[in-house]
Design an enzyme around this catalytic site. Sequence first.
Site, PDB file in Angstrom:
ATOM      1  N   ASN A   2     -41.744  -4.498  -5.283  1.00 27.00           N
ATOM      2  CA  ASN A   2     -42.929  -3.712  -4.583  1.00 27.00           C
ATOM      3  C   ASN A   2     -42.745  -2.320  -4.653  1.00 27.00           C
ATOM      4  OD1 ASN A   2     -43.785  -6.216  -3.528  1.00 27.00           O
ATOM      5  ND2 ASN A   2     -42.566  -5.853  -1.706  1.00 27.00           N
ATOM      6  N   HIS A  54     -46.549 -12.107  -2.311  1.00 23.56           N
ATOM      7  CA  HIS A  54     -45.351 -10.972  -1.943  1.00 23.56           C
ATOM      8  C   HIS A  54     -44.964 -11.216  -0.538  1.00 23.56           C
ATOM      9  CE1 HIS A  54     -44.659  -8.642  -5.942  1.00 23.56           C
ATOM     10  NE2 HIS A  54     -45.049  -9.745  -5.989  1.00 23.56           N
ATOM     11  N   HIS A  88     -52.334 -13.669 -13.118  1.00 25.22           N
ATOM     12  CA  HIS A  88     -52.256 -12.919 -14.081  1.00 25.22           C
ATOM     13  C   HIS A  88     -53.410 -12.720 -15.008  1.00 25.22           C
ATOM     14  CE1 HIS A  88     -47.397 -12.479 -13.407  1.00 25.22           C
ATOM     15  NE2 HIS A  88     -48.326 -12.118 -12.547  1.00 25.22           N
ATOM     16  N   ARG A 130     -52.006 -10.321  -5.109  1.00 31.12           N
ATOM     17  CA  ARG A 130     -50.714 -10.452  -5.324  1.00 31.12           C
ATOM     18  C   ARG A 130     -49.836 -10.019  -3.781  1.00 31.12           C
ATOM     19  NH1 ARG A 130     -47.217  -5.774  -7.978  1.00 31.12           N
ATOM     20  NH2 ARG A 130     -45.369  -6.935  -8.369  1.00 31.12           N
TER      21      ARG A 130
HETATM   22  C1  HEM Z   1     -44.005 -16.466 -11.547  1.00 32.39           C
HETATM   23  C2  HEM Z   1     -43.547 -15.705 -11.153  1.00 32.39           C
HETATM   24  C3  HEM Z   1     -44.218 -14.241 -11.317  1.00 32.39           C
HETATM   25  C4  HEM Z   1     -43.516 -12.917 -11.631  1.00 32.39           C
HETATM   26  C5  HEM Z   1     -42.059 -13.056 -12.473  1.00 32.39           C
HETATM   27  C6  HEM Z   1     -44.482 -11.750 -11.724  1.00 32.39           C
HETATM   28  C7  HEM Z   1     -44.204 -10.527 -12.040  1.00 32.39           C
HETATM   29  C8  HEM Z   1     -45.330  -9.723 -11.983  1.00 32.39           C
HETATM   30  C9  HEM Z   1     -45.074  -8.269 -12.304  1.00 32.39           C
HETATM   31  C10 HEM Z   1     -43.842  -7.832 -13.048  1.00 32.39           C
HETATM   32  C11 HEM Z   1     -46.315  -7.576 -12.282  1.00 32.39           C
HETATM   33  C12 HEM Z   1     -46.703  -6.172 -12.606  1.00 32.39           C
HETATM   34  C13 HEM Z   1     -46.140  -5.360 -11.428  1.00 32.39           C
HETATM   35  C14 HEM Z   1     -45.994  -3.749 -12.181  1.00 32.39           C
HETATM   36  O1  HEM Z   1     -45.568  -3.452 -13.055  1.00 32.39           O
HETATM   37  O2  HEM Z   1     -46.406  -2.931 -11.094  1.00 32.39           O
HETATM   38  C15 HEM Z   1     -47.176  -8.762 -11.551  1.00 32.39           C
HETATM   39  C16 HEM Z   1     -48.560  -8.365 -11.354  1.00 32.39           C
HETATM   40  C17 HEM Z   1     -49.361  -9.351 -10.479  1.00 32.39           C
HETATM   41  N1  HEM Z   1     -49.217 -10.401 -10.123  1.00 32.39           N
HETATM   42 FE1  HEM Z   1     -47.446 -11.440 -10.682  1.00 32.39          FE
HETATM   43  N2  HEM Z   1     -45.741 -12.522 -10.981  1.00 32.39           N
HETATM   44  C18 HEM Z   1     -45.335 -13.844 -10.505  1.00 32.39           C
HETATM   45  C19 HEM Z   1     -46.188 -14.762 -10.059  1.00 32.39           C
HETATM   46  C20 HEM Z   1     -47.333 -14.293  -9.333  1.00 32.39           C
HETATM   47  C21 HEM Z   1     -48.194 -14.945  -8.266  1.00 32.39           C
HETATM   48  C22 HEM Z   1     -47.814 -16.300  -7.941  1.00 32.39           C
HETATM   49  C23 HEM Z   1     -49.271 -14.270  -8.094  1.00 32.39           C
HETATM   50  C24 HEM Z   1     -50.348 -14.806  -7.232  1.00 32.39           C
HETATM   51  C25 HEM Z   1     -50.697 -15.818  -6.860  1.00 32.39           C
HETATM   52  C26 HEM Z   1     -49.199 -13.096  -8.797  1.00 32.39           C
HETATM   53  C27 HEM Z   1     -50.343 -12.084  -9.012  1.00 32.39           C
HETATM   54  C28 HEM Z   1     -50.104 -10.656  -9.638  1.00 32.39           C
HETATM   55  C29 HEM Z   1     -51.120  -9.941  -9.656  1.00 32.39           C
HETATM   56  C30 HEM Z   1     -52.760 -10.350  -9.236  1.00 32.39           C
HETATM   57  C31 HEM Z   1     -50.579  -8.825 -10.406  1.00 32.39           C
HETATM   58  C32 HEM Z   1     -51.348  -7.705 -10.549  1.00 32.39           C
HETATM   59  C33 HEM Z   1     -51.414  -6.801  -9.736  1.00 32.39           C
HETATM   60  C34 HEM Z   1     -52.141  -5.327  -9.666  1.00 32.39           C
HETATM   61  O3  HEM Z   1     -52.914  -5.098 -10.463  1.00 32.39           O
HETATM   62  O4  HEM Z   1     -52.192  -4.495  -8.854  1.00 32.39           O
HETATM   63  N3  HEM Z   1     -47.987 -13.147  -9.790  1.00 32.39           N
HETATM   64  N4  HEM Z   1     -46.583  -9.785 -11.392  1.00 32.39           N
END
Ligand code: HEM
Length: 333
Positions: free
Chosen positions: A98, A70, A197, A66
């Site tokens: 973040n 970002h 995800h 992630r």
């Molecule tokens: C399409 C739009 C996207 C939205 C709206 C979004 C939103 C989010 C949100 C809200 C979380 C949880 C954060 C939290 O509650 O602390 C999350 C986690 C995550 N996102 Fe996304 N995301 C998007 C796209 C992406 C992309 C493009 C990637 C990587 C290529 C990605 C990788 C991840 C990963 C791996 C997690 C888990 C992180 C962890 O467990 O520490 N996301 N995302």
Amino acid sequence: MAMAMSCFYIVVTNILVILSPLCLAHGGYLYPQFYDRSCPKAQQIVKSVVAKAVAREARMAASLLRLHFHDCFVMGCDASLLLDSSGTIISEKLSNSNRNSARGFEVIDEIKSALEEECPNTVSCADILALTARDSTVLAGGPSWEVPLGRRDSRSASLSGSNNNIPAPNNTFQTILTKFKLQGLDIVDLVALSGAHTIGNARCTSFRQRLYNQSGNGQPDCTLDQFYAALLRTRCPRSGGDQNLFFLDYVSPTKFDSSYYNNLLAHKGLLNSDQVLANLQNQPSPQIVKTYAYNSEIFFQQFAKSMVKMGNISPLTGFRGEIRKNCRKVNSQ
Ligand code: HEM
């Protein structure tokens, strides 16, 4: 004459080989062999630190993947995300997406220290993020790809860029697609990259709205499987518990596979921004979701392609930016 010609040819070829990294990088062109001469062990070092970190905690693969996203969505892939606040810099770590959420910075520090020991002032923090994202994906069971390298590090950060450019889970589909298009990414990239995800967690505060008052009318989200919603409510009460975690892919939370897309087809996508990909009408995304759900090989291939595309967003190359000594601060202030 033939001898003279061949000597001339050898000299010119050697000059080109020596100069090409400089010229190409200056022209904004990244390529996988960038550190082959200057730091041959770079990729090996990154991989071994990531492997240790993921062995300590499986979720770290998700957190590191992630970070690259970002970073790239704010002024390009330039490690601006890694800068701490100081002097004129307000850290992107404080932004809405973040704060209390982005993690893995200590692992990046560990990689940077190891690289500074092996080859000082050579490997950028931005390239570390790109390599780390690939290595994390592979360690979680996902696809591999060659990472184009040669990015340099920014000397500034943008809190407002971080707040505005990174999509939020409650943004509409159109807003999210627009945010991707602004970075040169299309709907195929959006659906494939959302497949990240398939690993990692989200906090209650990122999905509560779906459980209690979708569209502000007090009614739960009807696009969410109601048994699944009931389970989520046990982790995410109407108020409090904001930081409680839930798996983004409850079927296989640490395995990079296509079950994320199968969950969407079963109305068990955790974030609104996930579920909407499968539910939209008059858009190609539901068909793409089905394709990836039924064929993980096609998902893997596109994910790798889209990650390279994302990693190419506005890199600093040539003489722009710097190679930070410490990823958390610029070299001199
Ligand atoms: C399409 C739009 C996207 C939205 C709206 C979004 C939103 C989010 C949100 C809200 C979380 C949880 C954060 C939290 O509650 O602390 C999350 C986690 C995550 N996102 Fe996304 N995301 C998007 C796209 C992406 C992309 C493009 C990637 C990587 C290529 C990605 C990788 C991840 C990963 C791996 C997690 C888990 C992180 C962890 O467990 O520490 N996301 N995302």
